[in-house]
Design an enzyme around this catalytic site. Structure first.
Site, PDB file in Angstrom:
ATOM      1  CG  HIS A  29      -7.200  -9.007  92.531  1.00  0.00           C
ATOM      2  ND1 HIS A  29      -8.482  -9.009  92.023  1.00  0.00           N
ATOM      3  CD2 HIS A  29      -7.331  -8.663  93.842  1.00  0.00           C
ATOM      4  CE1 HIS A  29      -9.338  -8.687  92.974  1.00  0.00           C
ATOM      5  NE2 HIS A  29      -8.664  -8.473  94.091  1.00  0.00           N
ATOM      6  CE1 TYR A  30      -4.904 -11.663  85.142  1.00  0.00           C
ATOM      7  CE2 TYR A  30      -3.756 -13.721  85.555  1.00  0.00           C
ATOM      8  CZ  TYR A  30      -4.683 -12.985  84.835  1.00  0.00           C
ATOM      9  OH  TYR A  30      -5.389 -13.571  83.814  1.00  0.00           O
ATOM     10  CB  THR A  31      -2.104  -5.753  87.116  1.00  0.00           C
ATOM     11  OG1 THR A  31      -0.955  -6.334  86.475  1.00  0.00           O
ATOM     12  CG2 THR A  31      -1.724  -5.281  88.521  1.00  0.00           C
ATOM     13  CD  GLU A  94      -5.410  -5.824  91.002  1.00  0.00           C
ATOM     14  OE1 GLU A  94      -4.755  -6.597  90.277  1.00  0.00           O
ATOM     15  OE2 GLU A  94      -6.629  -5.622  90.870  1.00  0.00           O
ATOM     16  CG  HIS A 136     -10.686 -11.376  91.043  1.00  0.00           C
ATOM     17  ND1 HIS A 136     -10.476 -10.376  90.126  1.00  0.00           N
ATOM     18  CD2 HIS A 136     -11.952 -11.186  91.496  1.00  0.00           C
ATOM     19  CE1 HIS A 136     -11.561  -9.622  90.039  1.00  0.00           C
ATOM     20  NE2 HIS A 136     -12.473 -10.092  90.851  1.00  0.00           N
ATOM     21  CG  ASP A 146      -7.371 -12.175  88.600  1.00  0.00           C
ATOM     22  OD1 ASP A 146      -8.499 -12.420  88.150  1.00  0.00           O
ATOM     23  OD2 ASP A 146      -7.138 -11.248  89.395  1.00  0.00           O
TER      24      ASP A 146
END
Length: 236
Positions: A29-31, A94, A136, A146
């Site tokens: 994921h990215y945050t 993340e 994700h 993401d």
């Protein structure tokens, strides 16, 4: 390879995995938040009810938030290869990045080096095949973007983490129904009615974002079909 030192700040947001459930997905994921601290604060906030097993800052600092034996709450409503409780069978990482909402940018080398070290450590402990190292947006294409088109999936695959199409994958002239069937076989949740509806286009965008980031338009073209055919050939 970077020698990873994990810091720890434990989140209360987790529960037990189902008995006997193996971990067979690594989900990236990215945050999507303005700062690393904002992301950490949210992931450990009991009222937020979200978490991940790990977080990696842009400078490479890595945090453990949830023990791997526990089910972290990171995938949300999702699907892959017939499974809907992706949290139950995955480890979530993340990556700090503002995301498309707050100024999406490339993932720095220090961050990617820490990710490589952490991912290899995870893969040494769990039976996760390359085809199940996912973003994700792969498992939730109708909701998520993401880690996005700037994430270096190709570089990660060259280091033995994840799957990537081979050079020179031949274009394929597939019907839309054949393309939908191929996407479904690969793992995506996609309609199978042979029509280019919004859901199919969104899945194609997710596929292209991961495997053909140079052009992400949701068009069922021959290049996308060729890439998919190559990936399917690799997984057998």
């Amino acid at each position: 390879m970077t020698q990873l030192e994990l810091r720890e700040i434990l989140s209360p947001n987790h529960d037990a995995r189902p008995p006997g459930q193996a971990v067979d997905i690594l989900l990236l994921h990215y945050t999507g938040m303005k700062s690393a601290q904002a992301a950490i604060d949210r992931l450990v906030d009991p009222t937020a009810k979200v978490s991940a097993h790990y977080l990696i800052e842009e400078n490479g600092t890595a945090w453990r938030l949830v023990p791997e034996e526990r089910r972290a709450w990171h995938a949300g409503i999702s699907f892959w290869a017939g499974a809907r409780d992706i949290n139950a069978r995955s480890i979530g990482i993340e990556l700090v990045n503002p995301g498309h909402e707050f100024g999406y940018r490339p993932f720095p080398p220090a961050q990617m080096a820490s990710l490589e070290a952490l991912a290899k450590d995870i893969l040494a402990r769990h039976p996760i095949p390359p085809r199940r190292v996912l973003g994700h947006s792969d498992v939730a294409p109708q909701r998520k973007e993401d880690p996005g088109e700037l994430f270096d999936w190709a570089g990660l695959a060259r280091r033995g983490i994840g799957l990537w199409p081979r050079a020179g994958a031949a274009a394929r002239s597939w019907s839309l129904a054949e393309l939908q069937a191929g996407l479904g076989r690969f793992g995506y949740e996609v309609p199978d009615h042979g029509e280019l509806d919004a859901a199919t286009r969104t899945v194609l965008i997710a596929f292209q974002r991961h495997f053909r980031p140079a052009r992400i338009d949701g068009t069922p073209d021959e290049e996308s079909a060729g890439i998919l055919a190559d990936l399917l050939d690799q997984i057998g």
